[in-house]
Design a protein around this motif. Structure first.
Motif, PDB file in Angstrom:
ATOM      1  N   LYS A   1      10.596 144.928 -91.146  1.00 21.40           N
ATOM      2  CA  LYS A   1      10.520 144.299 -92.081  1.00 21.40           C
ATOM      3  C   LYS A   1      11.942 143.424 -91.908  1.00 21.40           C
ATOM      4  O   LYS A   1      12.019 142.238 -91.838  1.00 21.40           O
TER       5      LYS A   1
ATOM      6  N   ASP B   1      -3.250 135.775-101.402  1.00 22.52           N
ATOM      7  CA  ASP B   1      -3.887 137.044-102.106  1.00 22.52           C
ATOM      8  C   ASP B   1      -5.060 137.233-101.664  1.00 22.52           C
ATOM      9  O   ASP B   1      -5.857 136.462-100.907  1.00 22.52           O
TER      10      ASP B   1
ATOM     11  N   ILE C   1       1.807 143.659 -99.711  1.00 23.18           N
ATOM     12  CA  ILE C   1       1.778 143.123 -98.533  1.00 23.18           C
ATOM     13  C   ILE C   1       1.141 143.862 -97.431  1.00 23.18           C
ATOM     14  O   ILE C   1       1.818 144.608 -96.677  1.00 23.18           O
TER      15      ILE C   1
ATOM     16  N   HIS D   1       3.356 132.430 -96.745  1.00 23.79           N
ATOM     17  CA  HIS D   1       3.126 133.493 -97.696  1.00 23.79           C
ATOM     18  C   HIS D   1       1.598 133.556 -97.667  1.00 23.79           C
ATOM     19  O   HIS D   1       0.799 133.222 -98.391  1.00 23.79           O
TER      20      HIS D   1
ATOM     21  N   ARG E   1      -0.925 137.090 -96.813  1.00 25.18           N
ATOM     22  CA  ARG E   1      -0.743 138.521 -96.490  1.00 25.18           C
ATOM     23  C   ARG E   1      -1.247 138.979 -95.221  1.00 25.18           C
ATOM     24  O   ARG E   1      -0.365 139.690 -94.481  1.00 25.18           O
TER      25      ARG E   1
ATOM     26  N   MET F   1       1.427 138.035 -92.646  1.00 22.63           N
ATOM     27  CA  MET F   1       2.503 138.906 -92.853  1.00 22.63           C
ATOM     28  C   MET F   1       2.416 140.076 -92.489  1.00 22.63           C
ATOM     29  O   MET F   1       3.467 140.781 -92.095  1.00 22.63           O
ATOM     30  N   ALA F   2       1.265 140.920 -92.682  1.00 23.57           N
ATOM     31  CA  ALA F   2       1.181 142.335 -92.282  1.00 23.57           C
ATOM     32  C   ALA F   2       0.351 142.720 -91.139  1.00 23.57           C
ATOM     33  O   ALA F   2       0.313 143.985 -90.751  1.00 23.57           O
TER      34      ALA F   2
END
Length: 725
Positions: free
Chosen positions: A2, A176, A252, A488, A490, A493-494
């Motif tokens: 991260k 989301d 996340i 932004h 998920r 980001m993940a």
């Protein structure tokens, strides 16, 4: 890990994607697109050049007068290089500065449009994304939603609290993992409208599991969400649950890692019922040609739409508020006249029942740029598309006036500064969707009356999100020299993949900066510069299905409506076109002749799979008319305008087009003619009877002008060949 991601994001933020001072659409243009670049007045330049990949100057010109753009507090000048129509790779140069590279190509928006549509596939719930279709962004299935609980707020006698229902499929709403009916409605509608308005654009596959099944991929994608929407209606009373959600946002993590959290359908609402009704009514007509593949589905959707309408009429003011234990997105809307108007318009088009027309006119919802909470424009948009087929109840002239008034207002904003319809007040949460929805409405007006300024302003809407903006970013992941890299979102980001999932439109500048406490400082408080390319930024850098949908629509519309390069113009001489008119003449022309010529054209269009409208006239009388399956109602107006030109000149509309262009003129601005009534585009051919002269027209519309003309000429040659009647 991260810490590394955060450090990279901060370095990107510090460097600033917008370091290039020349702002240009860094993806590209169609050959006949309006093409602009923005240059700061501070550079002190008066001229610009366009250079090719080898650095050779291919075009130069004078910069516009300077003007100030309030949203970024900049004084800028504009380079207009619309005269560049040759395909290739280029940059704009001012002094020693050069812009990001861009292309000019016949299929300039194909990759962009496909990626924007495929982003919906990447956000599917309840489906494993395999490497075959998802590449590096493959992932296990998330949120099967086959066992969803009825929340206390949604409980009824037939379905008490805790009842387990199945509600699979659908798209994750944004960054989301929840699913919301109101936002889903406008998103699905916009995709269906894109297909309905521009079917030829969507004949190619984009690489999803359903590709190759004989159905346009955009319809397959919309069906993934429509299937979910149907599960959100309570079969006992027709009401519609507002959302399917966790009690709180997931962390996340990837979708499958979040799937253990209980999910609920939450309270019914009037907005959800009406958005559902409008979307299902639209889907019922778009799906009707596919009844053989999905027997009864279009009728089921229409029945569901009518049931939801009845519930909304009985519960006209059920405004959604999050229950105390639910803290996910609310999508609350206390103003419901626009939802009633939209649903009434779609049901009127689908059924022809006058009670829906009366309901629409009774609401008389204002026509404004659409958004999830202001959907009246969607109804006007559908009415405009179907205006030639509407039963009595809603005045066609009213539809056209309202849409033109909005477009005229938007186009005025595109006169100075960055030449976009966006004003400071429009730069809000999801500002990139605002400007694309503005472009979508400008395109509705262009489809009605062909005003060039409307098409140009819509092009500028797309240019803005592709780099011609104050930040210099291309706001679509995977595109341009300075694309968004840290949305932004998920999965992006993940997933451990350096590049974000491609094809997503970031929300864009937002001076509200609602996430400021969670993020590094924004670079500016000025509206157009208030943007962070940082994963923390849900206020400026989140993605959402209702933001991507107008990106799909606008790229498709510009691909279909932008005049194609007249490649024939340089090689087809006026003498050749006159010779066609001399050779393709009739000895007689009566009703039977007109029907035979029309049938010849239909047969050729079917063989060549051309989605066109055909009309044959004698004088002012239409003797034959047929629209091929999927043809746009707009073709009728193009036929009218092209026929008027033939009546005025006595020559084919393609002859006049070539005559004007070869003389250095603008075929879309003929002196002394109102271009709302005339169109110098190919497709209308004079019916000439020997000894009488011009007595009528044979006209085709739906293809690029040269292709419309070629189709008519080929059919006439077939008919008039030796041995023909």
């Amino acid at each position: 890990m991260k810490r590394t991601v955060l450090a990279t994001a901060l370095l990107t933020l510090a460097a600033g994607a917008g370091s290039a001072e020349i702002k240009v659409n860094a993806v590209g243009f169609l050959p006949q697109s309006h093409k602009l670049a923005v240059i700061p007045q501070a550079l002190g330049a008066n001229r610009f050049e366009v250079v090719d990949a080898d650095g050779k100057v291919v075009l130069d010109g004078a910069l516009s007068a300077a003007s100030r753009w309030a949203p970024s507090d900049e004084t800028v000048r504009v380079a207009d290089f619309s005269a560049l129509t040759q395909t290739g790779a280029y940059r704009v140069r001012v002094g020693s500065l050069v812009s990001d590279p861009f292309t000019v190509a016949q299929d300039g928006y194909r990759a962009l449009g496909d990626a924007a549509l495929k982003a919906f596939y990447f956000n599917r719930s309840a489906l494993a994304l395999t490497p075959q279709f998802a590449g590096a962004w493959a992932r296990p299935a998330g949120h099967p939603d086959d066992k969803v609980l009825v929340h206390a707020s949604a409980a009824s006698k037939a379905r008490p609290q805790g009842t387990v229902i199945a509600s699979p499929k659908g798209w994750y709403d944004a960054g989301d993992y929840n699913k919301y009916v109101v936002n889903s409605g406008i998103s699905t509608y916009t995709l269906l409208a894109a297909l309905e308005h521009f079917p030829d654009v969507f004949k190619r596959d984009i690489g999803i599991p359903e590709s190759g099944n004989g159905v346009p991929d955009i319809l397959d994608e919309a069906l993934w969400n429509l299937d979910w929407l149907l599960t959100m209606q309570d079969p006992a009373d027709g009401g519609v649950y507002h959302k399917l959600t966790n009690l709180r946002f997931d962390g996340i993590v990837m979708p499958h890692a979040a799937s253990t959290t209980p999910r609920y359908v939450v309270a019914k609402s009037t907005a959800a019922a009406l958005d559902f009704a409008a979307t299902m009514a639209t889907a019922s007509r778009v799906l009707a040609p596919y009844d053989a593949k999905w027997p009864g589905l279009s009728q089921r959707m229409l029945a569901a739409a009518q049931a939801a309408w009845r519930w909304a009429e009985a519960h006209p003011n059920v405004v959604f508020k999050n229950p105390k234990d639910v803290v996910t997105g609310e999508y609350g809307d206390a103003q419901l006249a626009d939802e009633f108007a939209w649903a009434a318009a779609e049901l009127f088009i689908a059924t022809g029942q006058n009670n829906y027309a009366q309901a629409f006119m009774r609401r008389d919802a204002a026509l404004t740029t659409p958004a999830w909470g202001d959907v009246a424009a969607l109804g006007w948009m559908s009415l405009a598309h179907h205006r030639d087929r509407l039963k009595p109840g809603i005045d066609r002239a009213l539809i056209e006036r309202r849409i033109d008034a909005l477009a005229s207002q938007l186009a005025k904003h595109a006169d100075g500064g960055y030449r976009v319809p966006l004003a400071s007040k429009d730069i809000v949460w999801g500002s990139n969707a605002v400007i694309l929805n503005q472009g979508m409405m400008l395109l509705q007006a262009y489809r009605i009356n062909g005003t060039p300024a409307y098409l140009q302003a819509a092009q500028s809407s797309l240019d803005y999100v592709l780099g011609r903006n104050a930040t210099g970013y291309t706001f679509v992941t995977g595109f341009g020299a300075h694309p968004v890299m840290h949305p932004h979102h998920r999965p992006s980001m993940a997933d451990g993949v350096a590049a974000p999932v491609p094809g997503w439109l970031a929300g864009g500048p937002n001076p509200g900066q609602q996430d400021a406490k969670d993020c590094p400082p924004y670079p500016s408080k000025l509206p157009a510069l208030s943007y962070l390319d940082h994963a923390c930024s849900y206020a400026a850098n989140e993605v959402a299905i209702n933001w991507n949908a107008p990106l799909v629509y606008v790229t498709a519309a510009l691909s279909a409506l932008t005049p194609h390069v007249m490649t024939d113009t340089a090689t087809v001489s006026l003498a050749t076109l006159l010779r066609e008119e001399q050779q393709l003449q009739f000895d007689r022309f009566d009703d039977a002749t007109a029907r035979a010529v029309g049938a010849q054209l239909v047969a050729r269009a079917e063989r060549e799979r051309k989605t066109v409208t055909i009309q044959v006239t004698r004088g002012d009388t239409v003797l034959f008319k047929q629209a091929m399956p999927g043809a746009s109602p707009d073709h009728a107006d193009w036929i009218r305008r092209k026929n008027n030109l033939v009546g005025r000149t006595g020559h084919s509309s393609f002859y006049t087009h070539n005559e004007v262009r070869q003389g250095g003129g603008d075929h879309d601005a003929l002196p002394g003619l109102d271009m709302r009534d005339y169109a110098a585009h190919g497709g209308a051919f004079p019916v000439i009877v020997r000894g009488q002269g011009v007595v009528g027209t044979v006209t085709v519309s739906g293809l690029p002008g040269p292709d419309d003309h070629a189709l008519v000429v080929a059919a006439l040659k077939d008919y008039l060949a030796p041995g023909s009647p």
